[in-house]
Design a protein around this motif. Structure first.
Motif, short mmCIF file in Angstrom:
data_model
loop_
_atom_site.label_atom_id
_atom_site.label_comp_id
_atom_site.label_asym_id
_atom_site.label_seq_id
_atom_site.Cartn_x
_atom_site.Cartn_y
_atom_site.Cartn_z
N UNK A 34 9.47 7.80 1.31
CA UNK A 34 8.96 9.15 1.06
C UNK A 34 9.71 10.24 1.82
N UNK A 35 10.75 9.88 2.58
CA UNK A 35 11.52 10.89 3.29
C UNK A 35 10.88 11.39 4.56
N UNK A 36 10.08 10.54 5.23
CA UNK A 36 9.46 10.91 6.49
C UNK A 36 10.36 10.51 7.67
N UNK A 37 9.98 10.95 8.86
CA UNK A 37 10.66 10.59 10.11
C UNK A 37 12.12 11.03 10.12
N UNK B 78 14.21 10.76 7.71
CA UNK B 78 15.03 9.87 6.88
C UNK B 78 15.08 10.39 5.45
N UNK B 79 16.09 10.00 4.68
CA UNK B 79 16.18 10.46 3.29
C UNK B 79 15.10 9.84 2.41
N UNK B 80 14.67 10.55 1.39
CA UNK B 80 13.67 10.04 0.45
C UNK B 80 14.37 9.23 -0.63
N UNK B 81 14.18 7.89 -0.61
CA UNK B 81 14.89 7.00 -1.52
C UNK B 81 13.96 6.27 -2.49
N UNK B 82 12.65 6.50 -2.40
CA UNK B 82 11.72 5.84 -3.31
C UNK B 82 11.70 4.34 -3.10
N UNK C 29 0.83 -1.20 0.00
CA UNK C 29 0.00 0.00 0.00
C UNK C 29 0.87 1.26 0.00
N UNK C 30 1.96 1.23 0.76
CA UNK C 30 2.84 2.40 0.84
C UNK C 30 3.53 2.67 -0.49
N UNK C 31 4.17 1.64 -1.03
CA UNK C 31 4.90 1.87 -2.29
C UNK C 31 3.96 1.92 -3.47
N UNK C 32 2.74 1.34 -3.32
CA UNK C 32 1.78 1.35 -4.43
C UNK C 32 1.37 2.74 -4.84
N UNK C 33 1.52 3.71 -3.94
CA UNK C 33 1.17 5.08 -4.30
C UNK C 33 2.14 5.65 -5.33
N UNK C 34 3.24 4.97 -5.55
CA UNK C 34 4.20 5.39 -6.58
C UNK C 34 3.74 5.00 -7.99
N UNK D 68 11.49 -3.08 -20.57
CA UNK D 68 12.75 -2.38 -20.26
C UNK D 68 12.58 -1.38 -19.12
N UNK D 69 11.43 -0.71 -19.07
CA UNK D 69 11.17 0.24 -17.99
C UNK D 69 11.11 -0.46 -16.64
N UNK D 70 10.43 -1.62 -16.58
CA UNK D 70 10.34 -2.37 -15.33
C UNK D 70 11.70 -2.86 -14.89
N UNK D 71 12.50 -3.38 -15.83
CA UNK D 71 13.83 -3.91 -15.49
C UNK D 71 14.72 -2.80 -14.93
N UNK D 72 14.74 -1.66 -15.58
CA UNK D 72 15.61 -0.57 -15.14
C UNK D 72 15.19 -0.04 -13.77
N UNK D 73 13.87 0.08 -13.56
CA UNK D 73 13.38 0.63 -12.30
C UNK D 73 13.46 -0.37 -11.15
N UNK D 74 13.46 -1.67 -11.48
CA UNK D 74 13.34 -2.67 -10.43
C UNK D 74 14.60 -3.41 -10.05
N UNK D 75 15.70 -3.30 -10.83
CA UNK D 75 16.87 -4.13 -10.56
C UNK D 75 17.54 -3.81 -9.22
N UNK D 76 17.60 -2.54 -8.84
CA UNK D 76 18.20 -2.18 -7.56
C UNK D 76 17.39 -2.70 -6.38
N UNK D 77 16.06 -2.59 -6.48
CA UNK D 77 15.18 -3.10 -5.44
C UNK D 77 15.34 -4.60 -5.28
#
Length: 451
Positions: free
Chosen positions: A177-180, A182-186, A31-36, A118-127
Motif C-alpha cells: 500500500x505504499x506505507x513506511x 516504501x513504493x506502492x506495488x500492490x 488480511x492485508x492483501x485481502x483488502x484488495x 484469464x483475469x486471475x492468471x494475468x493478475x497473479x502470474x507476477x506474484x
C-alpha cells in the motif's frame, strides 16, 4: 513421567511458536492483501497450493536431515551429523535451481492448469513468480532447520521463523500500500516481501551453523564426499518428498475442483484453510518433537523408551488440539469475518470452520505418529499410505460429493476430513503394531570390497 513431559514441552514449544509465527504471518498477510478484493484472496489461495507442491518436492531433504541427524546425535556421532547435513546441501542446491527455473518459465501455465480465469492468471502470474524465487531460500532454510532440530535445538528455527515472518509482515504492509516510505506495488509488493523474508531467515541459519556452532561441533570442517551416505540421504529424501508430494498434488487437484465452484467458494475455502492452519501449529510442533525424541532414543539403542516418548508427545498434542477445536467451533463466524466482509464468503467459511473444528484432531494424530515413524526411519510405509489414501480415497470421494452429488464446498470438506480421519488412524495403528525390538538406527549400505 513429569520429566518426560517437561522434556517434550521444552522442545515442542519453540517449534509451536515457530509454526505459529508462520501461520500468523500467513493470516496477517492475507488480511492485508485481502483488502484488495476477492480476486486477490483467490490468487493467494491458488498460489499457496502451487507453492505447497514446490515445497513438497524439496521437503524430503529437510525431513531426512532431521531424523538422520537426530539418530546420529543420540548415538553421539556428531561428525556424521555434520557430514549428512553437508551431503543434503548438495541435493538442496540442485533442487533450488529447478525451482528457480520453474519460477521463470511456469507461473502462467500453472495458473491456467489450476483452472484460473484469464483475469486471475494475468493478475497473479507476477506474484507467483516471486513466490517461486522465495522458495529457493525456503529450501535451504528447511534443511538447516532439520539439522538444528535434529541436535535438539528448536530455538534457532524459531528465531529464523521470527526473522522471516516479521520481515514479511512489515514489508507486505509497506510495499502493498505504499506505507513506511516504501513504493506502492500492490500484490507484487507482497511477493517481494516473501522473497526478502525467506532470504533473511536463510542468512541467519547459515550464520548459526557456520559461525556460532563451529567452536563446539566443527561445522566448517572439511567433509569428504561419501557416496553410500549420499545414496542413503537421496533415497530417504526421495521417499519423504514423494510422501509430501502425493499429499500436495492431491490438494492441488482438490483446489482445482473448488476453483470450478466460483471465486466466492474459492475465497471461502482459502479462509477456512487459513484458519485450519491454527491447528497445524501444535500438530506440526509436536510432530517435529516426536521425530527428534524418537530418533535420538533410537540412536541410543533405547527402543522402548523411543516408543513411550512418542506416545507422550501425541497425548500432549491431542489435548491442545481439542482445546483449540472448542474455540474455533464457538467463534467460527467472527473469525471468518476477519478475513472478508462479503456475506457469501464469510458465512460459507464459518460453516467450513465448524466442520473442521474437532475433526482436525485426526490431522494431529497423523502428524504426531508420522513424526514418530520418521524418527525410526519408517519412510516406505508413510509413502505407500500417503499415495494410496490420497489418490484412491480422497480425490475420488471429493469428485463424487462435489460434482456428482452436488454438495459443492460442503462435499469438498467432508471428503477432506474423511481422508484425514483414515490417515490419522493408519499411522496410529502402524506405530503401535510395529516390532520395536528390531528397529535400528539407519545406516548407509557400504559397497562390497572387490577381491
Amino acid at each position: 513421567m513429569f520429566n518426560r513431559w517437561m522434556q517434550i514441552m521444552k522442545l515442542a514449544l519453540p517449534s509451536i511458536v515457530s509454526f505459529a509465527s508462520a501461520t500468523v504471518t500467513g493470516t496477517i498477510s492475507l488480511l492485508l492483501v485481502g483488502q484488495l478484493g476477492a480476486l486477490v484472496i483467490a490468487i493467494v489461495g491458488v498460489s499457496n497450493i502451487i507453492m505447497y507442491n514446490a515445497w513438497a518436492l524439496s521437503s524430503g531433504i529437510g525431513h531426512t536431515v532431521n531424523y538422520l541427524v537426530a539418530q546420529s546425535a543420540g548415538a553421539g556421532e556428531w561428525r556424521k551429523a555434520i557430514e549428512r547435513t553437508y551431503l543434503a546441501s548438495y541435493l538442496c542446491i540442485g533442487l533450488g535451481l529447478l525451482v528457480a527455473a520453474a519460477g521463470t518459465f511456469a507461473p502462467e501455465a500453472l495458473l491456467h492448469l489450476m483452472g484460473g480465469s484469464p483475469e486471475l492468471v494475468e493478475a497473479g502470474k507476477g506474484y507467483l513468480q516471486l513466490r517461486f524465487y522465495a522458495m529457493v531460500f525456503t529450501i535451504g532454510s528447511f534443511v538447516l532447520q532439520g539439522f538444528f532440530r535434529g541436535i535438539g535445538d528448536t530455538r534457532t528455527p524459531m528465531i529464523m521463523s521470527f526473522i522471516s515472518n516479521i520481515g514479511m509482515i512489515v514489508l507486505t504492509y509497506g510495499l502493498t500500500y505504499g506505507h513506511l516510505g516504501l513504493p506502492e506495488l500492490g500484490l507484487a509488493g507482497a511477493g517481494i516481501a516473501f522473497l526478502i523474508g525467506e532470504l533473511a531467515a536463510l542468512v541467519w541459519g547459515l550464520y548459526v551453523f557456520f559461525i556460532r556452532l563451529h567452536p563446539r561441533l566443527h561445522t566448517r570442517a572439511r567433509i569428504p564426499f561419501n557416496l553410500p551416505e549420499f545414496k542413503l540421504i537421496a533415497g530417504e529424501s526421495g521417499k519423504l518428498a514423494l510422501n509430501e508430494f502425493a499429499m500436495s498434488m492431491a490438494m492441488f487437484v482438490f483446489t482445482a475442483f473448488v476453483t470450478r465452484l466460483g471465486t466466492a467458494a474459492l475465497a471461502a475455502n482459502e479462509v477456512s484453510l487459513n484458519v485450519m492452519a491454527l491447528g497445524f501449529m501444535p500438530a506440526f510442533g509436536f510432530g517435529a518433537t516426536a521425530t527428534i525424541l524418537v530418533g535420538q532414543e533410537i540412536g541410543k539403542g533405547l527402543n522402548q523408551a523411543a516408543r513411550r516418548i512418542g506416545t507422550d508427545t501425541a497425548l500432549i498434542g491431542s489435548i491442545l488440539l481439542l482445546l483449540l477445536g472448542v474455540a474455533e467451533f464457538i467463534w467460527a463466524e467472527p473469525i471468518a469475518r476477519l478475513y472478508s466482509s462479503d456475506p457469501e464468503v464469510y458465512r460459507l467459511a464459518a460453516d467450513l470452520i465448524r466442520i473442521s473444528a474437532f475433526l482436525q484432531l485426526f490431522d494431529g494424530l497423523f502428524n504426531f505418529y508420522a513424526g514418530g515413524l520418521r524418527g525410526i526411519g519408517d519412510t516406505t510405509f508413510l509413502l505407500v499410505t500417503s499415495i494410496s489414501l490420497n489418490w484412491l480415497l480422497f480425490l475420488p470421494l471429493a469428485y463424487v460429493l462435489i460434482f456428482m452429488l452436488g454438495y459443492s464446498s460442503y462435499g469438498a470438506w467432508i471428503a477432506l476430513y474423511t481422508f484425514i480421519f483414515a490417515l490419522g488412524c493408519a499411522v496410529l495403528i502402524r506405530y503401535y503394531f510395529r516390532d520395536w525390538t528390531s528397529i535400528r538406527a539407519k545406516q548407509a549400505q557400504q559397497a562390497e570390497p572387490v577381491h
